[in-house]
Design an enzyme around this catalytic site. Structure first.
Site, PDB file in Angstrom:
ATOM      1  N   GLU A 158      42.638  27.912  41.145  1.00 34.92           N
ATOM      2  CA  GLU A 158      42.811  26.978  40.038  1.00 34.92           C
ATOM      3  C   GLU A 158      44.006  27.258  39.143  1.00 34.92           C
ATOM      4  O   GLU A 158      44.450  26.385  38.397  1.00 34.92           O
ATOM      5  CB  GLU A 158      41.512  26.942  39.206  1.00 34.92           C
ATOM      6  CG  GLU A 158      40.418  26.223  39.986  1.00 34.92           C
ATOM      7  CD  GLU A 158      39.002  26.512  39.495  1.00 34.92           C
ATOM      8  OE1 GLU A 158      38.539  25.773  38.637  1.00 34.92           O
ATOM      9  OE2 GLU A 158      38.386  27.466  39.996  1.00 34.92           O
TER      10      GLU A 158
ATOM     11  N   PHE B  38      37.345  19.964  44.415  1.00 36.77           N
ATOM     12  CA  PHE B  38      37.936  20.108  43.081  1.00 36.77           C
ATOM     13  C   PHE B  38      36.891  20.255  41.980  1.00 36.77           C
ATOM     14  O   PHE B  38      37.161  19.936  40.828  1.00 36.77           O
ATOM     15  CB  PHE B  38      38.874  18.924  42.782  1.00 36.77           C
ATOM     16  CG  PHE B  38      39.743  18.517  43.936  1.00 36.77           C
ATOM     17  CD1 PHE B  38      40.594  19.439  44.527  1.00 36.77           C
ATOM     18  CD2 PHE B  38      39.693  17.244  44.463  1.00 36.77           C
ATOM     19  CE1 PHE B  38      41.382  19.090  45.603  1.00 36.77           C
ATOM     20  CE2 PHE B  38      40.474  16.880  45.547  1.00 36.77           C
ATOM     21  CZ  PHE B  38      41.323  17.807  46.125  1.00 36.77           C
TER      22      PHE B  38
ATOM     23  N   ARG C 282      45.761  41.049  45.157  1.00 35.53           N
ATOM     24  CA  ARG C 282      46.154  41.114  46.566  1.00 35.53           C
ATOM     25  C   ARG C 282      46.031  39.721  47.190  1.00 35.53           C
ATOM     26  O   ARG C 282      45.014  39.040  47.039  1.00 35.53           O
ATOM     27  CB  ARG C 282      45.202  42.061  47.262  1.00 35.53           C
ATOM     28  CG  ARG C 282      45.626  42.487  48.634  1.00 35.53           C
ATOM     29  CD  ARG C 282      44.536  43.433  49.139  1.00 35.53           C
ATOM     30  NE  ARG C 282      44.967  44.215  50.279  1.00 35.53           N
ATOM     31  CZ  ARG C 282      44.159  45.062  50.908  1.00 35.53           C
ATOM     32  NH1 ARG C 282      42.920  45.237  50.463  1.00 35.53           N
ATOM     33  NH2 ARG C 282      44.588  45.740  51.935  1.00 35.53           N
ATOM     34  N   ILE C 283      47.067  39.320  47.900  1.00 38.29           N
ATOM     35  CA  ILE C 283      47.055  38.012  48.557  1.00 38.29           C
ATOM     36  C   ILE C 283      46.643  38.237  50.014  1.00 38.29           C
ATOM     37  O   ILE C 283      47.357  38.877  50.784  1.00 38.29           O
ATOM     38  CB  ILE C 283      48.440  37.343  48.471  1.00 38.29           C
ATOM     39  CG1 ILE C 283      48.849  37.138  47.001  1.00 38.29           C
ATOM     40  CG2 ILE C 283      48.440  36.022  49.234  1.00 38.29           C
ATOM     41  CD1 ILE C 283      47.913  36.257  46.192  1.00 38.29           C
TER      42      ILE C 283
ATOM     43  N   LYS D 161      42.362  38.571  43.169  1.00 38.29           N
ATOM     44  CA  LYS D 161      42.019  37.817  41.960  1.00 38.29           C
ATOM     45  C   LYS D 161      42.040  36.312  42.276  1.00 38.29           C
ATOM     46  O   LYS D 161      42.275  35.887  43.403  1.00 38.29           O
ATOM     47  CB  LYS D 161      43.000  38.151  40.834  1.00 38.29           C
ATOM     48  CG  LYS D 161      42.875  39.592  40.333  1.00 38.29           C
ATOM     49  CD  LYS D 161      43.531  39.809  38.961  1.00 38.29           C
ATOM     50  CE  LYS D 161      45.041  39.674  39.002  1.00 38.29           C
ATOM     51  NZ  LYS D 161      45.685  39.935  37.695  1.00 38.29           N
TER      52      LYS D 161
ATOM     53  N   VAL E  78      42.862  32.552  42.821  1.00 37.63           N
ATOM     54  CA  VAL E  78      44.023  31.775  43.268  1.00 37.63           C
ATOM     55  C   VAL E  78      43.802  30.270  43.087  1.00 37.63           C
ATOM     56  O   VAL E  78      44.704  29.542  42.698  1.00 37.63           O
ATOM     57  CB  VAL E  78      44.334  32.078  44.762  1.00 37.63           C
ATOM     58  CG1 VAL E  78      45.350  31.084  45.327  1.00 37.63           C
ATOM     59  CG2 VAL E  78      44.872  33.498  44.916  1.00 37.63           C
TER      60      VAL E  78
END
Lengths: 747, 327
Positions: free
Chosen positions: A714, A238, A637-638, A710, A712
């Protein structure tokens, strides 16, 4: 068991490859690695917040059987050398090294490190280190009297926001507070150092093995090749495990001095001051609009907690200034120096605190205007970045809101506060807020090796901090090489691998993923070149472990590679973001902090999300529960919808926890954090979280990087605290402008 | 941590004899003692494990006095059908405490003796008269949201953390204590001590004495009883406020009432003023809230915990209305 479908390429919901190892306890974390003849370390921490050590007596500690060394400021006599604070171009969490002097700069500062043959002896001896202090008054809260605000930067100005605000028909002017928070990863901070022949091997949970290696090499004045950093698994990071924490240096120093491996696991309560934390912040937001709801001025003044020993600022203005179309924008940020350990990065360091205020203010504006808060945001959607005037690489916030509102059932919302009541009297509130996070990138290398049997190994000194990077990077290679995902092995979290970027700023998939993509393509090119025989290589494809030639014939890669010397094809690639120069790239690959974006030369890249929350409030006791949340995100794009969904969901859950529970209480009389254990530092339990629905839009971004991915990691946390605060207002009519929102705020 | 001697007692008599030595500590479930020892808060040099001793886990519910063996596990007792039916307040206080894993190990007797969660006691650093007698009390000018309103002194304002103990306080409860000199029974109200000059002393238990049973006088009020726990987090958190209410009713009219409050006092705290405000009244929400307010009339708030007066009153009110609805 194979519950994966297809080949496990890009876009498939591949189950994380380390799931079984973790579930079975086979995954080795930093403190699990055995070093022969290890000695154990324990910490002694300062009881006072500011002053000097006036008396130090280690006799009793040294008399404990099995004690080998008690390091104090008297015995250390070492420094960080040329190495320095991460914000000043180094890699350290702080420019101050504890034990470097008799000065006490914050409560819980390390004042000695005791090493013994056993953990028990080390702990007992650490307790017996006798220290007296001369003390001076300390401030650990930005609200203490007598502290001054220092401007942190020059701010952002578009148009004349002050004038527009003064002239506006409808306006909001409110101040919002967020507290200090601590990461509290379940895997405690730890370090195990072993020296052999002048070379250092260190195991620690790390988000940045390359940076840690470069930093430790500098501290010890040895070549970077003589330092290896190993961190294959990280049990929650984190942002807390990116830069080098002070105990890591001290453990390595102790190990060198003793000529023996030394291991330290930092206890939970010590982690509050040995590690970093999210600093407290104050946001004043001023918004002005026409009666029709068009924003005419957006102003955001942020004050963040900094430290006397290091200047740190995490203003959110880069993101808040880009949220909505307004001809007039004015952003300022300032810091207040306090007597605390240096604050640091924590999931969405700038965005999470600033969006609580900013998106609460948008809700207040919607109430003042009598406009639906979803519609208000859609009405003010900017076609381009309102600050730079550049186009977005992709921005689908409106689509996120439309889809999220439908999924959530937003149309059932009666706008009147307190109007939605369940049969048993429970007050129901609906709230929404925007989330965003910059899509920055860093240079990365990767090496890909393809063997004749179709098995493939990916090497990259990036990290899986529990987010699924092992799985995702494997999918990128599988996709390019047309081999099944289960034949791909991914090696990460070790500095011997080709350089990977810091796992911070939500960049791993986009950056390391682009490097893997590049290396895998190079492997593929060699494969094609080997079989070309005059045929057009651009018309060849790879599928099912075969090269498909332009004439339709197929050649098994086992035949192609099997005939090559060594029986493998191996390629390394150094990838850099489009706008980055070669010098910066080299610095980054050498373990420096080198970021590009989110504002490039031609485009601006952010991920976006629309977040919705339903709260249920007991009408008598005023307890607040989050019944359900919906988040719809557009992150390009995932690569893996399963791991991306988990990541976004985890962010939302943390957002709910942050809204209602999490705060590091500051004992202002003593200048210290008070609730330094998990019984007192509350974060959400399972029972606190109701239904969480996450969707990712099918967004195509051909600009942001080679694989169109792009940020993811945070964005999921960013809008939730405001969405919940807005829902609390909707349920009760009470506007709470601070987190956590507690039941006493609603009595 | 300090080296210490661990021994498993073979008999209760052996445990009592060993426990009479200085710096000895009895361990039953271990859920609180181990925690305290890790924090260097227990000062135990000899840990005497009695968790496995036979006969001490027996629960007898069929007589005029309910008898809970001290080694009965919280999780087991919370599942007893008779208790669920006839004393929901007791069951709920167990179910809402800690986590299932802890309840599986923790014992009823040990639970009574858990120590405060006051951050200044636990941190091992701050001035704390409970930890280091005479050192002062950091909570007096520190973070005091979690601190107590009742039974405090100028030397300590820490809160008794238990749920089970709070619920027991609403009933006619006594504690059976065994030692080498025999067995005695003390009223539960006298078992814990409010803070006076010596906040380190939390109960009347002397070295060599072991809690062997908890005795609750059977009462029809048990059926109309409940334990309401209000906390920041939905599970695994100590009470900010809590209340146990047990009622005897004639229709909607209260003929007898038992009220105790938790999260607000230095020891399990009976609220007789609230009981008096309920008895004889036709119970409705207004009467319930008046009773709650009566419970907190004598509260002594600090700087940040004054809201507990209002919240505590509401908690009693909620408990009264829930208790009324039980049958």
């Amino acid at each position: 068991m194979d519950i994966n479908m297809g080949n496990g390429g890009i876009g498939e919901p591949v189950v994380r490859r380390d799931a079984m190892a973790k579930a079975l306890g086979l995954a080795q974390y930093a403190a699990d690695f055995p070093h022969e003849n290890t000695a154990y370390a324990a910490l002694t921490l300062s009881k006072v917040a500011r002053g000097r050590i006036s008396r130090l007596d280690t006799a009793a500690a040294e008399a404990v059987a099995g004690v080998r060394l008690v390091l104090t400021h008297r015995s250390l006599n070492e420094s960080l050398g040329d190495e320095t604070f991460v914000m000043k171009g180094g890699h350290m969490q702080s420019s101050f090294l504890p034990l470097s002097s008799d000065e006490i700069h914050y409560a819980g500062q390390i004042v000695s490190l005791t090493i013994a043959d056993t953990q028990e002896a080390a702990e007992e001896a650490a307790r017996l280190v006798a220290i007296d202090y001369t003390t001076e008054p300390a401030s650990a809260s930005i609200d203490d009297a007598g502290l001054t605000e220092e401007p942190a930067d020059s701010g952002i100005d578009v148009g004349d926001a002050e004038a527009a605000f003064a002239a506006a028909e409808v306006k909001v002017d409110a101040t919002y507070l967020t507290p200090a928070q601590h990461h509290n990863p379940i895997e405690l901070y730890a370090a195990a150092a072993a020296w052999r022949d002048g070379k250092l091997l260190i195991n620690l949970p790390s988000q940045w093995v390359m940076g840690t290696r470069a930093g430790l090499a500098k501290v010890f004045g040895i070549p970077v090749e003589d330092v290896q950093v190993e961190s294959p698994y990280v049990g929650g990071a984190f942002g807390a495990k990116a830069s080098i924490l002070p105990h890591v240096v001290l453990v390595a120093m102790a190990a060198r001095r003793l000529g023996r491996p030394v291991k330290l696991v930092v206890p939970r309560e010590a982690g509050f001051t040995v590690g970093s934390f999210r600093p407290a912040a104050r946001s004043r937001v001023r918004l002005a609009a026409t009666r029709e709801g068009k924003l005419t001025a957006v102003m955001h003044d942020e004050v963040g907690q900094s430290a006397v020993i290091d200047h740190v600022a995490f203003p959110g203005m880069e993101a808040t200034s880009k949220m909505y179309a307004s001809p007039n924008i004015r952003m300022r940020s300032a810091t207040v120096a306090t007597d605390v350990n240096t604050p640091g990065f924590m999931r969405a360091p700038a965005e999470a605190p600033s969006f609580f205020g900013f998106e609460s203010a948008m809700d207040e504006l919607a109430v003042s205007l009598g406009i639906d808060p979803v519609e208000l945001r859609i009405m003010n959607e900017p076609a381009r970045d309102p600050v730079s005037g550049l186009p977005w690489s992709s921005r689908s916030l409106v689509e996120c809101y439309r889809r999220g509102a439908a999924l959530f059932g937003w149309s059932a919302r009666n706008a009147k506060p307190g109007s939605m009541v369940a049969a048993d009297g429970t007050l129901i509130g609906y709230g929404c807020a925007t989330a965003t996070y910059p899509s920055a990138m860093a240079p990365s290398s990767a090496r890909v090796r393809l063997a004749a049997d179709g098995s493939c190994v990916v090497y990259c000194a990036a990290h899986d901090v529990g987010t699924g990077a092992y799985t995702v990077l494997g999918q990128v290679a599988a996709d390019v090489l047309g081999v099944p995902d289960e034949l791909v092995t991914v090696e990460m979290g070790h500095s011997r691998h080709p350089s990977g970027p810091v796992s911070g700023g939500s960049i791993t998939t986009g950056s390391a993923g682009s490097a893997v993509h590049m290396a895998a393509r190079a492997v593929r090119e060699r494969l094609f070149a080997t079989v070309a025989g005059g045929q057009d290589r651009t018309k060849m494809t790879l599928a099912d472990r075969h090269v498909v030639l332009p004439d339709g014939s197929r050649r098994a890669i086992s035949d192609i590679i099997g005939g090559l010397p060594g029986g493998v094809i191996e390629e390394q690639a150094d990838w850099k973001p489009t706008d980055m120069d070669d010098k910066t790239m080299r610095q980054g690959l050498a373990g420096g902090m080198a970021f590009a974006g989110p504002v490039g030369e031609t485009h601006v890249s952010f991920s976006f999300g629309a977040q919705f929350a339903e709260v249920r409030i007991d009408p008598l006791l005023r307890t607040i529960r989050v019944a359900r949340m919906v988040g719809v995100f557009a992150c390009g794009r995932i690569i893996n919808p399963r791991t991306a969904r988990s990541n976004l969901m985890g962010g939302m859950i943390w957002g709910a926890s942050s809204a209602l529970l999490e705060q590091s209480q500051v004992d202002r009389a003593r200048g210290r954090f008070a609730n330094t254990d998990l019984a007192s530092y509350h974060f959400a339990a399972n029972a606190d979280i109701g239904e969480v629905v996450v969707e990712m839009l099918d967004e195509h971004d051909s600009v942001v990087n080679a694989i169109g991915a792009k940020a993811v990691g945070e964005v999921g946390i960013v809008g939730v605290p405001a969405a919940i605060a807005n829902a609390v207002y909707h349920a009760t009519g009470v506007r709470v402008r601070k987190t956590p929102i507690l039941m006493e705020d609603l009595l | 941590m300090r080296p210490f001697l661990y021994s498993r007692a073979m008999t209760l008599e052996q445990a009592m004899s060993e426990a009479a030595q200085s710096h000895a500590a009895i361990m039953a479930g271990g859920t609180t003692l181990v925690d305290l020892m890790r924090g260097d808060l227990a000062g135990a040099e000899h840990v005497i494990d009695i968790g496995h001793l036979p006969g001490l886990a027996k629960v007898e519910l069929d007589g005029p006095v309910l008898r809970f063996g001290a080694l009965a596990r919280m999780a087991d007792v919370a599942e007893l059908p008779f208790l669920k039916q006839n004393y929901p307040a007791l069951v709920e206080s167990l179910q809402l405490a800690a986590s299932q894993q802890i309840r599986n190990a923790a014992t009823l007797g040990g639970n009574l003796l858990q120590r405060t969660r006051c951050v200044y006691f636990r941190d091992g650093v701050s001035d704390c008269n409970k930890r280091v007698p005479g050192s002062g009390c950091a909570a007096l000018d520190g973070e005091d949201r979690e601190m107590a309103l009742f039974g405090t002194s100028d030397r300590c304002v820490a809160t008794y953390p238990g749920d089970w103990g709070t619920a027991l306080a609403a009933f006619d409860t006594s504690v059976e204590i065994s030692s080498a000199s025999g067995t005695k029974t003390v009223k539960f109200a006298d078992f814990h001590v409010a803070y006076g000059d010596d906040p380190a002393r939390e109960s009347i238990l002397q070295p060599g004495e072991i809690v062997t049973a908890i005795l609750v006088q059977a009462t029809p009020a048990g059926r109309h009883s409940t334990y309401v726990k209000v906390r920041d987090r939905q599970s695994y958190a100590y009470a900010v406020t809590s209340a146990a209410v047990a009622l005897e009713l004639d229709g909607d009219r209260v003929t007898a009432a038992r009220v105790s409050v938790g999260g607000v006092a230095s020891k399990p705290w009976r609220a007789p003023a609230a009981e008096a405000a309920l008895v004889g009244k036709v119970l409705n929400e207004a009467v319930a809230l008046d009773a709650g307010k009566a419970a907190f009339a004598d509260a002594r708030p600090l700087r940040h915990n004054g809201f507990k007066i209002d919240l505590g009153a509401r908690t009693v009110a909620r408990a009264a209305m829930v208790a009324k609805g039980k049958h």
